[in-house]
Design a protein around this motif. Structure first.
Motif, PDB file in Angstrom:
ATOM      1  N   GLU A   9       0.632  -1.293   0.037  1.00  0.00           N
ATOM      2  CA  GLU A   9      -0.151   0.081   0.133  1.00  0.00           C
ATOM      3  C   GLU A   9       0.864   1.147   0.008  1.00  0.00           C
ATOM      4  O   GLU A   9       2.106   1.181   0.425  1.00  0.00           O
ATOM      5  CB  GLU A   9      -1.009   0.072   1.183  1.00  0.00           C
ATOM      6  CG  GLU A   9      -1.911  -1.180   1.318  1.00  0.00           C
ATOM      7  CD  GLU A   9      -2.894  -1.086   2.519  1.00  0.00           C
ATOM      8  OE1 GLU A   9      -3.934  -0.483   2.454  1.00  0.00           O
ATOM      9  OE2 GLU A   9      -2.150  -1.535   3.682  1.00  0.00           O
ATOM     10  N   CYS A  60      -1.561  -5.693  -5.720  1.00  0.00           N
ATOM     11  CA  CYS A  60      -2.335  -6.845  -5.260  1.00  0.00           C
ATOM     12  C   CYS A  60      -1.786  -7.942  -6.117  1.00  0.00           C
ATOM     13  O   CYS A  60      -2.160  -8.018  -7.321  1.00  0.00           O
ATOM     14  CB  CYS A  60      -3.631  -6.586  -5.413  1.00  0.00           C
ATOM     15  SG  CYS A  60      -4.670  -8.130  -4.972  1.00  0.00           S
ATOM     16  N   ASN A 118      -9.606 -11.193  -1.695  1.00  0.00           N
ATOM     17  CA  ASN A 118      -9.853 -10.260  -0.757  1.00  0.00           C
ATOM     18  C   ASN A 118     -10.170  -8.864  -1.422  1.00  0.00           C
ATOM     19  O   ASN A 118     -10.963  -8.259  -0.687  1.00  0.00           O
ATOM     20  CB  ASN A 118      -8.697 -10.355   0.374  1.00  0.00           C
ATOM     21  CG  ASN A 118      -8.623 -11.567   0.913  1.00  0.00           C
ATOM     22  OD1 ASN A 118      -9.480 -12.462   1.251  1.00  0.00           O
ATOM     23  ND2 ASN A 118      -7.257 -11.690   1.421  1.00  0.00           N
ATOM     24  N   LEU A 119      -9.447  -8.477  -2.438  1.00  0.00           N
ATOM     25  CA  LEU A 119      -9.903  -7.234  -3.007  1.00  0.00           C
ATOM     26  C   LEU A 119     -11.155  -7.095  -3.645  1.00  0.00           C
ATOM     27  O   LEU A 119     -11.767  -6.221  -3.113  1.00  0.00           O
ATOM     28  CB  LEU A 119      -8.520  -6.759  -4.026  1.00  0.00           C
ATOM     29  CG  LEU A 119      -8.803  -5.272  -4.755  1.00  0.00           C
ATOM     30  CD1 LEU A 119      -8.566  -4.362  -3.939  1.00  0.00           C
ATOM     31  CD2 LEU A 119      -7.855  -5.534  -5.868  1.00  0.00           C
ATOM     32  N   ARG A 141     -13.739  -6.640  -0.968  1.00  0.00           N
ATOM     33  CA  ARG A 141     -13.978  -5.334  -0.287  1.00  0.00           C
ATOM     34  C   ARG A 141     -14.722  -4.165  -1.296  1.00  0.00           C
ATOM     35  O   ARG A 141     -15.192  -3.286  -0.877  1.00  0.00           O
ATOM     36  CB  ARG A 141     -12.415  -5.039  -0.088  1.00  0.00           C
ATOM     37  CG  ARG A 141     -11.804  -5.587   0.962  1.00  0.00           C
ATOM     38  CD  ARG A 141     -10.353  -5.242   1.507  1.00  0.00           C
ATOM     39  NE  ARG A 141     -10.490  -3.887   2.019  1.00  0.00           N
ATOM     40  CZ  ARG A 141      -9.454  -3.169   2.368  1.00  0.00           C
ATOM     41  NH1 ARG A 141      -8.113  -3.764   2.261  1.00  0.00           N
ATOM     42  NH2 ARG A 141      -9.379  -1.993   3.032  1.00  0.00           N
ATOM     43  N   ILE A 142     -14.173  -4.570  -2.682  1.00  0.00           N
ATOM     44  CA  ILE A 142     -14.720  -3.691  -3.641  1.00  0.00           C
ATOM     45  C   ILE A 142     -16.401  -3.922  -3.678  1.00  0.00           C
ATOM     46  O   ILE A 142     -17.196  -3.016  -3.752  1.00  0.00           O
ATOM     47  CB  ILE A 142     -14.352  -3.936  -5.197  1.00  0.00           C
ATOM     48  CG1 ILE A 142     -12.779  -3.652  -5.198  1.00  0.00           C
ATOM     49  CG2 ILE A 142     -15.271  -3.465  -6.253  1.00  0.00           C
ATOM     50  CD1 ILE A 142     -12.158  -4.149  -6.523  1.00  0.00           C
ATOM     51  N   THR A 186     -15.995  -1.332   0.618  1.00  0.00           N
ATOM     52  CA  THR A 186     -15.022  -0.882   1.650  1.00  0.00           C
ATOM     53  C   THR A 186     -13.760  -0.805   1.071  1.00  0.00           C
ATOM     54  O   THR A 186     -12.562  -0.623   1.866  1.00  0.00           O
ATOM     55  CB  THR A 186     -15.122  -1.972   2.752  1.00  0.00           C
ATOM     56  OG1 THR A 186     -14.612  -3.140   2.164  1.00  0.00           O
ATOM     57  CG2 THR A 186     -16.446  -1.818   3.649  1.00  0.00           C
ATOM     58  N   CYS A 187     -13.572  -0.880  -0.387  1.00  0.00           N
ATOM     59  CA  CYS A 187     -12.324  -0.512  -0.859  1.00  0.00           C
ATOM     60  C   CYS A 187     -11.591   0.884  -0.879  1.00  0.00           C
ATOM     61  O   CYS A 187     -12.516   1.835  -1.409  1.00  0.00           O
ATOM     62  CB  CYS A 187     -12.220  -1.241  -2.230  1.00  0.00           C
ATOM     63  SG  CYS A 187     -10.492  -1.159  -3.045  1.00  0.00           S
ATOM     64  N   TYR A 224      -9.140   2.187  -2.284  1.00  0.00           N
ATOM     65  CA  TYR A 224      -8.056   2.515  -3.021  1.00  0.00           C
ATOM     66  C   TYR A 224      -8.650   3.263  -4.449  1.00  0.00           C
ATOM     67  O   TYR A 224      -9.530   3.127  -4.823  1.00  0.00           O
ATOM     68  CB  TYR A 224      -7.154   1.332  -3.535  1.00  0.00           C
ATOM     69  CG  TYR A 224      -6.583   0.622  -2.186  1.00  0.00           C
ATOM     70  CD1 TYR A 224      -5.656   1.142  -1.574  1.00  0.00           C
ATOM     71  CD2 TYR A 224      -7.141  -0.631  -1.828  1.00  0.00           C
ATOM     72  CE1 TYR A 224      -5.158   0.352  -0.378  1.00  0.00           C
ATOM     73  CE2 TYR A 224      -6.751  -1.323  -0.904  1.00  0.00           C
ATOM     74  CZ  TYR A 224      -5.885  -0.821  -0.013  1.00  0.00           C
ATOM     75  OH  TYR A 224      -5.472  -1.488   1.168  1.00  0.00           O
ATOM     76  N   VAL A 263      -5.297   0.214  -8.299  1.00  0.00           N
ATOM     77  CA  VAL A 263      -4.771  -1.315  -7.762  1.00  0.00           C
ATOM     78  C   VAL A 263      -4.124  -1.850  -8.868  1.00  0.00           C
ATOM     79  O   VAL A 263      -4.673  -2.014  -9.907  1.00  0.00           O
ATOM     80  CB  VAL A 263      -5.673  -2.130  -6.974  1.00  0.00           C
ATOM     81  CG1 VAL A 263      -5.057  -3.138  -6.417  1.00  0.00           C
ATOM     82  CG2 VAL A 263      -6.266  -1.105  -5.745  1.00  0.00           C
TER      83      VAL A 263
END
Length: 227
Positions: free
Chosen positions: A129, A145, A153-154, A157-158, A162-163, A165, A168
């Motif tokens: 990060e 990633c 996991n990414l 979150r998307i 809750t992502c 970034y 990525v």
């Protein structure tokens, strides 16, 4: 790969394209599939493992060995009068896309100059990060990633919103491109060395070699400046 091929095809359209072939050497088998797509700009993909086999066969055919091969190391001058820089050691091993996008975005959007060796902090294995702060607040958040587990996991979150970034860089291969399926395989140093330990040792060795290579900033290359 695609940009260089597209430039060649635009300047040399069919039927004059027969005068050149755009070949790409990569440690990645999936590049072969990408090259099959219409408009990829690439005619041929050779993995590093295949390149070694070609070289080995040529040496055998001509009764040569690597002792007869003269090594020429190109450093310093990049061919267009621009000095090369070293690849920062923590920008991953997949070309440094996130690093360069972060650097350029910070300057263009917020007038903030990010140092060429701006760091990406390692989180879980294969996930880095980085962020840019403006007036004490986080303005840009980027991530690297690598590997299917981190990718899953990414995606979760998307999907959950809750992502955090803005950008990525995603690679399916664990630990990045130098660990690709077409990469050269280093033999185990001893019979007791486990497969997993051997793989990790090989990736670390490849990453050290990768990060020692001189590179240029994208905007400092002739093809980008004149595009």
């Amino acid at each position: 790969m695609g940009i260089a091929g597209a430039q060649l095809q635009r300047k040399n359209p069919i039927p004059t394209r027969s005068h050149h072939v755009h070949a790409h050497v990569a440690p990645c088998n999936d590049k072969k599939l990408e090259a099959c797509r219409k408009g990829s700009g690439t005619d041929l993909v050779v993995t590093t493992e295949e390149l070694k086999q070609i070289i080995d066969e040529y040496l055998v055919e001509h009764s040569l060995s690597f002792d007869n091969v003269t090594e020429r190391q190109v450093t310093g001058d990049s061919g267009d009068g621009l000095a090369e820089i070293a690849m920062p050691p923590d920008t991953g091993v997949s070309g440094g896309y996130a690093h360069n996008v972060l650097r350029i975005a910070a300057e263009k959007l917020f007038g903030v100059r990010v140092l060429e060796n701006a760091s990406f902090t390692l989180g879980e294995e294969g996930f880095w990060e980085s962020s840019v702060e403006v007036h004490g607040r986080s303005a840009l958040r980027f991530a690297l990633c690598y590997g299917q587990r981190n990718l899953q996991n990414l995606i979760r979150r998307i999907a959950s919103g809750t992502c955090p970034y803005h950008y990525v860089e995603v690679m399916a291969c664990p630990r990045g491109c130098t660990n690709g399926g077409g990469q050269l395989k280093r033999p185990p140093t001893n019979a007791k060395e486990g497969v997993l330990a051997w793989q990790r040792s090989a990736v670390r060795h490849q990453r050290r070699i990768y990060n020692q290579q001189p590179v240029r900033l994208p905007e400092a290359t002739r093809v980008v400046r004149h595009s």
